[in-house]
Design a protein around this motif. Structure first.
Motif, PDB file in Angstrom:
ATOM      1  N   THR A  49       0.781  -1.338  -0.170  1.00 48.40           N
ATOM      2  CA  THR A  49       0.097   0.030   0.107  1.00 48.40           C
ATOM      3  C   THR A  49       0.787   1.108  -0.060  1.00 48.40           C
ATOM      4  O   THR A  49       0.467   2.380  -0.427  1.00 48.40           O
ATOM      5  N   ILE A  50       1.938   1.373   0.584  1.00 47.49           N
ATOM      6  CA  ILE A  50       2.987   2.535   1.038  1.00 47.49           C
ATOM      7  C   ILE A  50       3.464   2.452  -0.484  1.00 47.49           C
ATOM      8  O   ILE A  50       3.664   3.764  -1.021  1.00 47.49           O
ATOM      9  N   VAL A  51       3.834   1.460  -1.060  1.00 50.64           N
ATOM     10  CA  VAL A  51       4.567   1.756  -2.535  1.00 50.64           C
ATOM     11  C   VAL A  51       3.718   2.345  -3.535  1.00 50.64           C
ATOM     12  O   VAL A  51       4.051   3.159  -4.230  1.00 50.64           O
ATOM     13  N   ILE A  52       2.586   1.731  -3.522  1.00 48.00           N
ATOM     14  CA  ILE A  52       1.225   2.426  -4.187  1.00 48.00           C
ATOM     15  C   ILE A  52       1.136   3.749  -4.279  1.00 48.00           C
ATOM     16  O   ILE A  52       1.317   4.627  -4.893  1.00 48.00           O
ATOM     17  N   ARG A  53       1.052   4.114  -2.829  1.00 53.62           N
ATOM     18  CA  ARG A  53       0.921   5.687  -2.252  1.00 53.62           C
ATOM     19  C   ARG A  53       2.089   6.300  -3.017  1.00 53.62           C
ATOM     20  O   ARG A  53       2.077   7.647  -2.972  1.00 53.62           O
ATOM     21  N   THR A  54       3.247   5.856  -2.599  1.00 59.43           N
ATOM     22  CA  THR A  54       4.430   6.586  -2.843  1.00 59.43           C
ATOM     23  C   THR A  54       4.657   6.944  -4.367  1.00 59.43           C
ATOM     24  O   THR A  54       4.951   8.117  -4.714  1.00 59.43           O
ATOM     25  N   LEU A  55       4.370   5.846  -5.030  1.00 65.35           N
ATOM     26  CA  LEU A  55       4.671   6.172  -6.420  1.00 65.35           C
ATOM     27  C   LEU A  55       3.497   6.829  -7.196  1.00 65.35           C
ATOM     28  O   LEU A  55       3.714   7.629  -8.085  1.00 65.35           O
ATOM     29  N   SER A  56       2.430   6.973  -6.372  1.00 63.13           N
ATOM     30  CA  SER A  56       1.235   7.878  -7.014  1.00 63.13           C
ATOM     31  C   SER A  56       1.533   9.245  -6.833  1.00 63.13           C
ATOM     32  O   SER A  56       0.961  10.154  -7.476  1.00 63.13           O
ATOM     33  N   ARG A  57       2.298   9.566  -5.750  1.00 60.15           N
ATOM     34  CA  ARG A  57       2.794  10.858  -5.527  1.00 60.15           C
ATOM     35  C   ARG A  57       3.545  11.560  -6.788  1.00 60.15           C
ATOM     36  O   ARG A  57       3.529  12.746  -7.005  1.00 60.15           O
ATOM     37  N   LEU A  58       3.905  10.649  -7.497  1.00 59.11           N
ATOM     38  CA  LEU A  58       4.704  11.283  -8.478  1.00 59.11           C
ATOM     39  C   LEU A  58       3.902  11.624  -9.813  1.00 59.11           C
ATOM     40  O   LEU A  58       4.643  12.102 -10.715  1.00 59.11           O
ATOM     41  N   ILE A  59       2.759  11.082  -9.792  1.00 61.50           N
ATOM     42  CA  ILE A  59       1.708  11.721 -10.713  1.00 61.50           C
ATOM     43  C   ILE A  59       1.718  13.202 -10.861  1.00 61.50           C
ATOM     44  O   ILE A  59       1.397  13.863  -9.752  1.00 61.50           O
ATOM     45  N   PRO A  60       2.200  13.797 -11.826  1.00 63.91           N
ATOM     46  CA  PRO A  60       2.021  15.395 -11.689  1.00 63.91           C
ATOM     47  C   PRO A  60       0.706  16.214 -11.379  1.00 63.91           C
ATOM     48  O   PRO A  60       0.948  17.124 -10.604  1.00 63.91           O
ATOM     49  N   ILE A  61      -0.406  15.452 -11.498  1.00 62.32           N
ATOM     50  CA  ILE A  61      -1.487  16.440 -11.149  1.00 62.32           C
ATOM     51  C   ILE A  61      -2.059  15.948  -9.810  1.00 62.32           C
ATOM     52  O   ILE A  61      -3.079  16.415  -9.135  1.00 62.32           O
ATOM     53  N   ASP A  62      -1.132  15.147  -9.068  1.00 63.09           N
ATOM     54  CA  ASP A  62      -1.570  14.823  -7.636  1.00 63.09           C
ATOM     55  C   ASP A  62      -1.757  16.017  -6.803  1.00 63.09           C
ATOM     56  O   ASP A  62      -2.882  15.957  -5.951  1.00 63.09           O
ATOM     57  N   ILE A  63      -0.905  16.842  -6.888  1.00 60.75           N
ATOM     58  CA  ILE A  63      -1.157  18.072  -5.892  1.00 60.75           C
ATOM     59  C   ILE A  63      -2.246  18.843  -6.242  1.00 60.75           C
ATOM     60  O   ILE A  63      -2.888  19.429  -5.464  1.00 60.75           O
ATOM     61  N   LEU A  64      -2.770  18.863  -7.676  1.00 57.76           N
ATOM     62  CA  LEU A  64      -3.872  19.637  -7.975  1.00 57.76           C
ATOM     63  C   LEU A  64      -4.982  19.057  -7.589  1.00 57.76           C
ATOM     64  O   LEU A  64      -6.150  19.791  -7.423  1.00 57.76           O
ATOM     65  N   THR A  65      -4.875  17.509  -7.236  1.00 58.16           N
ATOM     66  CA  THR A  65      -6.416  17.217  -6.688  1.00 58.16           C
ATOM     67  C   THR A  65      -6.891  17.686  -5.532  1.00 58.16           C
ATOM     68  O   THR A  65      -7.937  17.469  -5.362  1.00 58.16           O
ATOM     69  N   TYR A  66      -6.071  18.372  -4.542  1.00 57.91           N
ATOM     70  CA  TYR A  66      -6.477  18.933  -3.543  1.00 57.91           C
ATOM     71  C   TYR A  66      -7.384  20.287  -3.688  1.00 57.91           C
ATOM     72  O   TYR A  66      -8.186  20.583  -2.678  1.00 57.91           O
ATOM     73  N   LEU A  67      -7.429  20.620  -4.872  1.00 56.42           N
ATOM     74  CA  LEU A  67      -8.021  22.074  -5.059  1.00 56.42           C
ATOM     75  C   LEU A  67      -9.726  21.364  -5.110  1.00 56.42           C
ATOM     76  O   LEU A  67     -10.332  22.188  -4.905  1.00 56.42           O
ATOM     77  N   PHE A  68      -9.839  20.193  -5.474  1.00 56.74           N
ATOM     78  CA  PHE A  68     -11.126  19.729  -5.714  1.00 56.74           C
ATOM     79  C   PHE A  68     -11.618  18.571  -4.757  1.00 56.74           C
ATOM     80  O   PHE A  68     -12.882  18.405  -4.969  1.00 56.74           O
TER      81      PHE A  68
END
Length: 145
Positions: A107-126
């Protein structure tokens, strides 16, 4: 006799609540500053004592690989062993599974790799949770202080 479990019936029932966006932003800023300090320190040490390439392209790729390795290790190791990064330690938050249980290494590996998706930080806007929370079925909660 009924066995007592700590598994909540509702996501809001356990030791804290879904964390506010400002705290999540603070976690991100603290962890990014720490990661950059680790990266620049390691890059300086490696450049000074171990690795020097004559090619600009190889140096560039080496820098990206070193930064990525430190990034992945920082998040994966701290969140797996402590359920917290240093930012989360400072803000009194931790990572749990979506149902409130303890997270696994996969789960942590998936979570950590998912952070590398460029739009991840933008999803907090919505939304309250980021893309890496949804893809790994995790959430960040306040811990009891």
């Amino acid at each position: 006799m009924k066995k007592h479990t700590n598994t909540p019936t509702n996501k809001k029932d356990f030791s804290g609540s879904a964390t506010h966006s400002i705290i999540r932003l603070l976690n991100f800023i603290i962890d990014t500053v720490i990661w950059l300090c680790l990266y620049f320190s390691a890059a300086y040490i490696f450049d000074l004592y171990f690795v020097r390439f004559s090619s600009y392209v190889i140096n560039y790729l080496y820098s990206i690989a070193l930064g990525l390795l430190i990034y992945l290790a920082y998040y994966a190791v701290l969140e797996f062993y402590f359920r917290k990064t240093l930012g989360k330690f400072l803000t009194g938050t931790q990572v749990v599974r979506g149902d409130g249980g303890r997270i696994t290494f996969s789960t942590i590996v998936i979570r950590t790799l998912s952070r590398l998706i460029p739009i991840d930080i933008l999803t907090y806007l919505f939304a309250k949770n980021g893309l890496h929370d949804r893809l790994s079925n995790t959430q960040v909660i306040k811990t009891k202080s």
